[in-house]
Design a protein around this motif. Structure first.
Motif, mmCIF file in Angstrom:
data_model
loop_
_atom_site.group_PDB
_atom_site.id
_atom_site.type_symbol
_atom_site.label_atom_id
_atom_site.label_comp_id
_atom_site.label_asym_id
_atom_site.label_seq_id
_atom_site.Cartn_x
_atom_site.Cartn_y
_atom_site.Cartn_z
ATOM 1 N N LYS A 184 0.850 -1.182 0.000
ATOM 2 C CA LYS A 184 0.000 0.000 0.000
ATOM 3 C C LYS A 184 0.895 1.244 0.000
ATOM 4 N N TRP A 185 0.530 2.256 -0.783
ATOM 5 C CA TRP A 185 1.452 3.381 -1.005
ATOM 6 C C TRP A 185 1.815 4.095 0.292
ATOM 7 N N THR A 186 0.891 4.105 1.261
ATOM 8 C CA THR A 186 1.178 4.795 2.532
ATOM 9 C C THR A 186 2.286 4.109 3.319
ATOM 10 N N LEU A 187 2.588 2.863 3.006
ATOM 11 C CA LEU A 187 3.652 2.118 3.691
ATOM 12 C C LEU A 187 4.984 2.209 2.967
ATOM 13 N N CYS A 188 4.983 2.857 1.803
ATOM 14 C CA CYS A 188 6.187 2.863 0.966
ATOM 15 C C CYS A 188 7.097 4.037 1.322
ATOM 16 N N THR A 189 8.033 3.782 2.215
ATOM 17 C CA THR A 189 9.072 4.767 2.520
ATOM 18 C C THR A 189 10.336 4.393 1.739
ATOM 19 N N PRO A 190 11.206 5.367 1.495
ATOM 20 C CA PRO A 190 12.459 5.031 0.797
ATOM 21 C C PRO A 190 13.257 3.943 1.521
ATOM 22 N N GLU A 191 13.211 3.958 2.865
ATOM 23 C CA GLU A 191 13.963 2.972 3.637
ATOM 24 C C GLU A 191 13.394 1.564 3.448
ATOM 25 N N ARG A 192 12.070 1.441 3.541
ATOM 26 C CA ARG A 192 11.446 0.123 3.372
ATOM 27 C C ARG A 192 11.638 -0.376 1.941
ATOM 28 N N LEU A 193 11.512 0.529 0.981
ATOM 29 C CA LEU A 193 11.699 0.167 -0.422
ATOM 30 C C LEU A 193 13.110 -0.365 -0.653
ATOM 31 N N ALA A 194 14.108 0.348 -0.132
ATOM 32 C CA ALA A 194 15.502 -0.071 -0.324
ATOM 33 C C ALA A 194 15.754 -1.442 0.298
ATOM 34 N N LYS A 195 15.221 -1.669 1.503
ATOM 35 C CA LYS A 195 15.403 -2.966 2.170
ATOM 36 C C LYS A 195 14.744 -4.090 1.379
ATOM 37 N N ALA A 196 13.538 -3.813 0.876
ATOM 38 C CA ALA A 196 12.822 -4.834 0.099
ATOM 39 C C ALA A 196 13.581 -5.189 -1.165
ATOM 40 N N GLN A 197 14.088 -4.186 -1.855
ATOM 41 C CA GLN A 197 14.816 -4.445 -3.094
ATOM 42 C C GLN A 197 16.149 -5.138 -2.821
ATOM 43 N N GLN A 198 16.762 -4.838 -1.684
ATOM 44 C CA GLN A 198 17.987 -5.548 -1.297
ATOM 45 C C GLN A 198 17.699 -7.031 -1.056
ATOM 46 N N GLN A 199 16.449 -7.322 -0.618
ATOM 47 C CA GLN A 199 16.015 -8.703 -0.409
ATOM 48 C C GLN A 199 15.662 -9.395 -1.713
ATOM 49 N N GLY A 200 15.689 -8.635 -2.814
ATOM 50 C CA GLY A 200 15.358 -9.207 -4.116
ATOM 51 C C GLY A 200 13.889 -9.148 -4.467
ATOM 52 N N LEU A 201 13.120 -8.364 -3.712
ATOM 53 C CA LEU A 201 11.686 -8.247 -3.977
ATOM 54 C C LEU A 201 11.399 -7.200 -5.049
ATOM 55 N N HIS A 202 10.466 -7.522 -5.935
ATOM 56 C CA HIS A 202 9.875 -6.532 -6.833
ATOM 57 C C HIS A 202 8.798 -5.827 -6.012
ATOM 58 N N VAL A 203 8.911 -4.508 -5.867
ATOM 59 C CA VAL A 203 7.958 -3.748 -5.049
ATOM 60 C C VAL A 203 6.950 -3.048 -5.955
ATOM 61 N N SER A 204 5.687 -3.465 -5.821
ATOM 62 C CA SER A 204 4.583 -2.947 -6.624
ATOM 63 C C SER A 204 3.649 -2.181 -5.678
ATOM 64 N N VAL A 205 3.505 -0.886 -5.887
ATOM 65 C CA VAL A 205 2.810 -0.023 -4.922
ATOM 66 C C VAL A 205 1.405 0.319 -5.418
#
Length: 244
Positions: A184-205
């Motif tokens: 959900k877009w309200t949960l998408c902070t730059p920090e959470r996004l960076a951590k998710a992508q470091q985990q190899g996740l495709h982040v779809s907001v």
């Protein structure tokens, strides 16, 4: 480049989760979509968001109480943008046959263990028949559905739908072996996004409908955004949903 997914087709422009809506999405050059699935009483995958019929068709009762043939005869225009022609509830098989999407996010809502199992097995069977296993990610916020996916259909890409912050979405996604995080877009902070992508996740907001928000999230570097207005997203971001 931030990819674009049409939410329930083009929910802001045509009746949601109908063939007309997915065709409108494709007309904008957006070849990625998100949709919702429920099983009919005879075990077919029907494209409808709610477990009940009231909001989109005006009819009483639950989806699972009706056959696929009955559901395909119900007009699902109610509550959406004005539309002249009737818009039946589609079977997923019909969309697979008629819509050439590059990627499909298929969301399955919460379900009992038995129903989750039946649903994910039906998705695998249909995706295999249409040669689309590589183009499908099944998403859910339901642990039962995610368990069923991991246990019964490990070859299908899976994604966590995260709407609330009280559970760490990255930890839950990792636990279930997800490759995609529908955030959900309200949960998408730059920090959470960076951590998710470091985990190899495709982040779809989701659901991103304002041009300023589209630009901000694209600047953050989200992998994709899900929008009711794919045409507006193309205008705002300057490209379609194809992975060029």
């Amino acid at each position: 480049m931030t990819l674009i997914y049409g939410h329930r087709g083009a929910k802001g422009e045509a009746p949601e989760n109908t063939l007309a809506s997915f065709q409108r999405c494709l007309e904008h050059g957006v070849r990625r979509c998100e949709l919702d699935l429920h099983l009919s009483s005879d075990g077919q995958l029907m494209v409808i968001h709610d477990p009940t019929l009231k909001r989109t068709t005006g009819r009483r009762g639950k989806v699972l109480q009706h056959t696929a043939e009955e559901l395909a005869g119900y007009d699902a225009r109610l509550g959406g943008p004005g539309w002249k022609q009737p818009c039946p509830i589609p079977r997923l098989s019909e969309l697979f046959e008629k819509c050439d999407f590059e990627h499909w996010q298929l969301e399955v809502k919460s379900a009992s263990r038995e129903r989750a199992a039946r649903t994910v097995l039906a998705i695998r069977k249909l995706a295999e028949r249409h040669g689309l296993l590589e183009r499908v990610t099944v998403t859910s916020g339901s642990r039962e559905v995610l368990h069923a996916l991991k246990r019964l259909t490990p070859e299908i890409s899976r994604g966590l739908v995260a709407e609330y912050a009280w559970l760490d979405p990255l930890k839950v996604a990792r636990h279930h072996g997800c490759g995609l995080l529908a955030l959900k877009w309200t949960l998408c902070t730059p920090e959470r996004l960076a951590k998710a992508q470091q985990q190899g996740l495709h982040v779809s907001v989701w659901t991103v409908n304002e041009p300023a928000l589209m630009r901000r999230l694209a600047d953050f570097g989200v992998d994709s955004l899900i929008t009711d207005f794919p045409g507006l997203a193309v205008e705002t971001l300057g490209h379609g949903g194809c992975n060029i």
